[in-house]
Design a protein around this motif. Structure first.
Motif, PDB file in Angstrom:
ATOM      1  N   MET A 185      -6.694  -2.030  -7.807  1.00 19.04           N
ATOM      2  CA  MET A 185      -7.198  -1.382  -6.596  1.00 19.04           C
ATOM      3  C   MET A 185      -8.043  -0.160  -6.952  1.00 19.04           C
ATOM      4  O   MET A 185      -9.136   0.054  -6.394  1.00 19.04           O
ATOM      5  CB  MET A 185      -6.031  -0.969  -5.711  1.00 19.04           C
ATOM      6  N   THR A 231      -8.069  -7.356  -5.477  1.00 19.91           N
ATOM      7  CA  THR A 231      -8.889  -6.262  -6.001  1.00 19.91           C
ATOM      8  C   THR A 231      -9.249  -6.485  -7.465  1.00 19.91           C
ATOM      9  O   THR A 231     -10.294  -6.011  -7.927  1.00 19.91           O
ATOM     10  CB  THR A 231      -8.203  -4.898  -5.799  1.00 19.91           C
ATOM     11  N   SER A 291      -6.009  -4.532  -0.404  1.00 19.53           N
ATOM     12  CA  SER A 291      -5.817  -3.850  -1.687  1.00 19.53           C
ATOM     13  C   SER A 291      -4.828  -4.576  -2.580  1.00 19.53           C
ATOM     14  O   SER A 291      -4.390  -4.040  -3.604  1.00 19.53           O
ATOM     15  CB  SER A 291      -5.359  -2.392  -1.506  1.00 19.53           C
ATOM     16  N   ASN A 325       0.810  -1.221   0.000  1.00 20.32           N
ATOM     17  CA  ASN A 325       0.000   0.000   0.000  1.00 20.32           C
ATOM     18  C   ASN A 325       0.841   1.268   0.000  1.00 20.32           C
ATOM     19  O   ASN A 325       0.312   2.370   0.177  1.00 20.32           O
ATOM     20  CB  ASN A 325      -0.967  -0.019   1.182  1.00 20.32           C
ATOM     21  N   ALA A 359     -12.036   0.089  -6.260  1.00 24.34           N
ATOM     22  CA  ALA A 359     -12.511   1.127  -5.346  1.00 24.34           C
ATOM     23  C   ALA A 359     -13.602   1.975  -5.992  1.00 24.34           C
ATOM     24  O   ALA A 359     -14.623   2.294  -5.360  1.00 24.34           O
ATOM     25  CB  ALA A 359     -11.347   2.010  -4.895  1.00 24.34           C
ATOM     26  N   PHE A 404      -9.853  -1.642   1.689  1.00 26.46           N
ATOM     27  CA  PHE A 404      -9.909  -3.083   1.459  1.00 26.46           C
ATOM     28  C   PHE A 404      -9.140  -3.843   2.535  1.00 26.46           C
ATOM     29  O   PHE A 404      -8.034  -3.456   2.915  1.00 26.46           O
ATOM     30  CB  PHE A 404      -9.337  -3.429   0.083  1.00 26.46           C
TER      31      PHE A 404
END
Length: 398
Positions: free
Chosen positions: A83, A290, A285, A76, A87, A101
């Protein structure tokens, strides 16, 4: 290895925290599972609500194969396309503003709790706030999620748990109101209780809770880990009640079989709660997870899956209602969409075991005396008919 050798090896090496059935599943196709002996099972549990599209779906598999060839993990500290795409889709479908996430539903609950506490801390300038949760609820098995799970026997061996949790009676507004104090920062509930017995919320109850939260600046948290993602006929159950949460938790079918969860917040909460350094995750994520989330939302749209649930659910509900009429030990049906339960006066565990081992039907239990059905959302009329034949054979033998 044969089936028994697999089971013996599992018992030799796995921590015994599950009482597993003596079946070794090997693969699945559609709504059918197959064990290592190639015995076919009709799956009306979908991995406890995870496998919304059933097994062996080419769209899903091809998307994940493609992502595996590219990259499965960064961290991240960086951005990546899956991702960002996932999102955007989560925010659009939920009507909320920001998503985080996680790896599981329990971790989504943990994040929701922390978010609510930080919101109240910034608002009031002190810590020590309280959360109201519901009796007979289930939110997970970590210390935080267990603290807000309203079933004593789950909590008791692990005390002391998180302080500041009060339990109210589900669908009883007066019970909730009586537990509100100036320290209350959140009210947490499932719009349809799952493990607690497949019990939907009353519409008036949810609307009054929303009004209470608005009046006292309390955050309303909906746990849709089990009842969300098309299970009740809308992407999330709260959309049928026309009541918006401040924080939503989701998991299970969110990744279609890949372990992923999320908590989603509105703009008010996003503006005044967690900041960099407050929360994090190594695998949340993750590009692979994702990518799965993004693909699942695309597939819901492509297959018009909520429409399908709304077409097939009435037939399934009619089938279950006839079972209530036919068998005196089946006293009630309750649920929404393809999240259904039958209240029994005979031991539910015996029914689940008999269904699996004698009729090759996978079903679940809930709430002590409820037979729970969470079939893949792609079931057909033929699958409902097959279910009827199998479950009636079980009930007749009872």
């Amino acid at each position: 290895m044969n089936k028994q050798q697999y089971i013996d090896k599992a018992e030799e090496n796995l921590f015994h925290v599950y009482n597993r059935f003596p079946v070794v599943f090997d693969h699945g196709r559609g709504v059918k599972l197959y064990d290592t002996d190639e015995v076919e099972y009709l799956d009306f549990a979908s991995g406890i609500g995870v496998m919304a599209f059933g097994y062996g779906n080419e769209d899903y598999e091809n998307a994940l194969f493609s992502q595996i060839k590219e990259i499965t993990h960064t961290s991240n500290l960086f951005y990546h396309a899956p991702m960002i795409e996932a999102a955007e889709k989560v925010v659009k479908v939920t009507g909320l503003s920001k998503v985080f996430f996680t790896n599981s539903g329990a971790e989504a609950i943990e994040g929701a709790i922390k978010t609510a506490k930080k919101y109240a801390y910034l608002r009031d300038g002190f810590a020590g706030h309280e959360i109201i949760a519901m009796n007979h609820s289930f939110h997970g098995r970590t210390v935080g999620s267990l603290s807000v799970t309203g079933t004593e026997h789950y909590r008791e061996p692990f005390y002391p748990l998180m302080d500041g949790v009060k339990f109210a009676t589900f669908n009883d507004y007066g019970s909730v109101l009586s537990r509100v104090t100036d320290k209350t920062c959140a009210i947490l509930l499932e719009p349809v209780q799952g493990e607690g017995g497949v019990t939907p919320a009353d519409a008036t109850f949810l609307k009054k809770i929303r009004e209470l939260c608005d009046d006292k600046d309390i955050l309303l948290i909906f746990d849709e880990i089990q009842c969300g993602m098309g299970r009740t006929g809308s992407m999330f159950a709260y959309q049928q009640y026309d009541v918006m949460p401040d924080i939503l938790t989701t998991a299970k079918a969110l990744g279609g079989g890949v372990p992923v969860g999320a908590f989603v917040v509105n703009q008010k909460v996003a503006n005044k709660s967690l900041v960099p350094g407050d929360h994090g995750t190594t695998y949340g994520s993750n590009p692979l997870c994702t990518a799965a989330v993004s693909t699942v939302f695309d597939m819901f749209e492509k297959y018009k899956l909520c429409d399908h649930v709304n077409r097939i659910a009435p037939l399934f509900i009619e089938t279950l209602d006839r079972l209530v009429e036919k068998y005196d030990f089946v006293t009630e049906r309750r649920g929404m969409g393809l999240m259904q339960g039958l209240v029994l006066t005979v031991p539910v565990a015996d029914v689940v075991k008999k269904a699996l081992l004698e009729e090759n039907l996978v079903v679940l239990s809930a709430g002590g005396n409820v037979l729970r059905m969470l079939p893949p959302l792609v079931i057909t009329e033929q699958d409902v008919d097959n279910f009827k034949v199998k479950i009636e054979a079980v009930f007749d033998a009872m």
